[in-house]
Scaffold this motif. Structure first.
Motif, PDB file in Angstrom:
ATOM      1  N   PRO A 152       0.810  -1.227   0.000  1.00  0.00           N
ATOM      2  CA  PRO A 152       0.000   0.000   0.000  1.00  0.00           C
ATOM      3  C   PRO A 152       0.844   1.279   0.000  1.00  0.00           C
ATOM      4  O   PRO A 152       0.308   2.353  -0.227  1.00  0.00           O
ATOM      5  N   VAL A 153       2.148   1.164   0.265  1.00  0.00           N
ATOM      6  CA  VAL A 153       3.025   2.336   0.270  1.00  0.00           C
ATOM      7  C   VAL A 153       3.950   2.321  -0.941  1.00  0.00           C
ATOM      8  O   VAL A 153       5.069   2.808  -0.882  1.00  0.00           O
ATOM      9  N   ASP A 154       3.474   1.754  -2.048  1.00  0.00           N
ATOM     10  CA  ASP A 154       4.210   1.620  -3.301  1.00  0.00           C
ATOM     11  C   ASP A 154       5.034   0.334  -3.259  1.00  0.00           C
ATOM     12  O   ASP A 154       5.065  -0.358  -2.243  1.00  0.00           O
ATOM     13  N   ASP A 155       5.672   0.025  -4.355  1.00  0.00           N
ATOM     14  CA  ASP A 155       6.474  -1.192  -4.397  1.00  0.00           C
ATOM     15  C   ASP A 155       7.638  -1.110  -3.421  1.00  0.00           C
ATOM     16  O   ASP A 155       8.199  -0.035  -3.190  1.00  0.00           O
ATOM     17  N   THR A 195      10.425   2.219  -3.197  1.00  0.00           N
ATOM     18  CA  THR A 195      10.675   2.732  -4.540  1.00  0.00           C
ATOM     19  C   THR A 195      10.080   4.130  -4.621  1.00  0.00           C
ATOM     20  O   THR A 195       9.255   4.530  -3.803  1.00  0.00           O
ATOM     21  N   GLY A 196      10.533   4.875  -5.606  1.00  0.00           N
ATOM     22  CA  GLY A 196       9.971   6.194  -5.840  1.00  0.00           C
ATOM     23  C   GLY A 196      10.336   7.234  -4.809  1.00  0.00           C
ATOM     24  O   GLY A 196       9.594   8.182  -4.612  1.00  0.00           O
ATOM     25  N   THR A 197      11.492   7.081  -4.155  1.00  0.00           N
ATOM     26  CA  THR A 197      11.890   8.067  -3.139  1.00  0.00           C
ATOM     27  C   THR A 197      12.752   9.169  -3.711  1.00  0.00           C
ATOM     28  O   THR A 197      12.994  10.159  -3.034  1.00  0.00           O
ATOM     29  N   GLU A 254       0.891  -9.818   5.591  1.00  0.00           N
ATOM     30  CA  GLU A 254       0.156  -9.932   6.855  1.00  0.00           C
ATOM     31  C   GLU A 254       0.220  -8.623   7.640  1.00  0.00           C
ATOM     32  O   GLU A 254      -0.782  -8.197   8.237  1.00  0.00           O
ATOM     33  N   TYR A 255       1.377  -7.983   7.649  1.00  0.00           N
ATOM     34  CA  TYR A 255       1.532  -6.695   8.342  1.00  0.00           C
ATOM     35  C   TYR A 255       0.570  -5.660   7.753  1.00  0.00           C
ATOM     36  O   TYR A 255      -0.167  -4.992   8.482  1.00  0.00           O
ATOM     37  N   PHE A 256       0.566  -5.537   6.435  1.00  0.00           N
ATOM     38  CA  PHE A 256      -0.298  -4.541   5.803  1.00  0.00           C
ATOM     39  C   PHE A 256      -1.771  -4.886   5.921  1.00  0.00           C
ATOM     40  O   PHE A 256      -2.626  -4.003   5.845  1.00  0.00           O
ATOM     41  N   GLY A 261       9.717   9.072   3.019  1.00  0.00           N
ATOM     42  CA  GLY A 261       8.777  10.172   2.848  1.00  0.00           C
ATOM     43  C   GLY A 261       7.777  10.239   3.989  1.00  0.00           C
ATOM     44  O   GLY A 261       7.399   9.222   4.567  1.00  0.00           O
ATOM     45  N   MET A 262       7.363  11.431   4.312  1.00  0.00           N
ATOM     46  CA  MET A 262       6.481  11.648   5.455  1.00  0.00           C
ATOM     47  C   MET A 262       5.099  11.018   5.251  1.00  0.00           C
ATOM     48  O   MET A 262       4.484  10.564   6.210  1.00  0.00           O
ATOM     49  N   ASP A 263       4.613  10.970   4.025  1.00  0.00           N
ATOM     50  CA  ASP A 263       3.312  10.332   3.786  1.00  0.00           C
ATOM     51  C   ASP A 263       3.362   8.854   4.144  1.00  0.00           C
ATOM     52  O   ASP A 263       2.413   8.320   4.729  1.00  0.00           O
ATOM     53  N   ARG A 264       4.464   8.208   3.803  1.00  0.00           N
ATOM     54  CA  ARG A 264       4.600   6.791   4.142  1.00  0.00           C
ATOM     55  C   ARG A 264       4.727   6.593   5.646  1.00  0.00           C
ATOM     56  O   ARG A 264       4.160   5.655   6.216  1.00  0.00           O
ATOM     57  N   LYS A 265       5.475   7.469   6.303  1.00  0.00           N
ATOM     58  CA  LYS A 265       5.625   7.362   7.761  1.00  0.00           C
ATOM     59  C   LYS A 265       4.253   7.491   8.427  1.00  0.00           C
ATOM     60  O   LYS A 265       3.903   6.685   9.290  1.00  0.00           O
ATOM     61  N   ARG A 266       3.490   8.485   8.018  1.00  0.00           N
ATOM     62  CA  ARG A 266       2.153   8.697   8.583  1.00  0.00           C
ATOM     63  C   ARG A 266       1.278   7.475   8.319  1.00  0.00           C
ATOM     64  O   ARG A 266       0.571   7.016   9.196  1.00  0.00           O
ATOM     65  N   PHE A 267       1.330   6.931   7.100  1.00  0.00           N
ATOM     66  CA  PHE A 267       0.535   5.752   6.771  1.00  0.00           C
ATOM     67  C   PHE A 267       0.894   4.586   7.690  1.00  0.00           C
ATOM     68  O   PHE A 267       0.008   3.921   8.233  1.00  0.00           O
TER      69      PHE A 267
END
Length: 171
Positions: free
Chosen positions: A20-23, A39-41, A67-69, A153-159
């Motif tokens: 869910p946070v990209d590949d 990826t995509g950083t 399982e984590y996601f 990235g902060m969006d991924r950290k928040r997610f």
């Protein structure tokens, strides 16, 4: 005629995993995981350079990440082999002790490893963690409770923090 010797076979492998946070790119020798990269950083580092793609070698890590996601796993049980300095390895080991769904500060991590005034060094080691998510560097926040820099990235950290707090829908 000039001939070139064949390249030595590599035992280092990688795969790409959807999340869910990209590949994510997983690296290792097929048994021990040495990296879990976003990826995509925009970073210059290509973690797959010189590695052989082997999607079957990371079934355990892939399954545990799924399982984590899905909200079904709160701890990872994988053989890990991050490469770093002795200090970095101590920091990364301490990160694994931060319970799922909780956060701590860089100062907390520094105190736990006996580097009382080493919160800046902990921050640098945290930022160089090669095994994102599984070694949960996203659980470290600023002393004032604010979210601070994150290599993914902060969006991924928040997610990831929201996922662990149970504020995301599963499905």
């Amino acid at each position: 005629m000039v001939t070139q010797a064949p390249a030595a076979p590599t035992t280092d492998r990688y795969t790409r995993v959807s999340s869910p946070v990209d590949d994510l790119i997983l690296t290792g020798d097929g048994t021990t995981l040495t990296g879990c990269y976003f990826t995509g950083t925009g970073h210059d580092h290509d973690p797959t350079e010189g590695l052989l793609r082997d999607d079957g070698a990371f079934a355990g890590a892939t399954g545990q990440l799924e399982e984590y996601f899905a909200g079904e796993r709160t701890e990872f049980d994988l053989p890990l082999g991050p490469s770093g300095t002795e200090f970095q390895l101590r920091v990364w080991q301490q990160l694994r002790a931060i319970p799922y769904g909780t956060t701590c500060t860089y100062g907390d991590v520094a105190r736990e490893i006996g580097a009382t005034n080493g919160f800046r060094a902990v921050g640098l080691a945290n930022g160089r963690n090669p095994i994102s998510i599984i070694v949960p560097c996203h659980r470290v926040i600023g002393a004032d409770g604010s979210l601070t820099g994150y290599g993914g990235g902060m969006d991924r950290k928040r997610f990831l923090l929201d996922l662990e707090a149970g504020t995301l829908p599963f499905g």
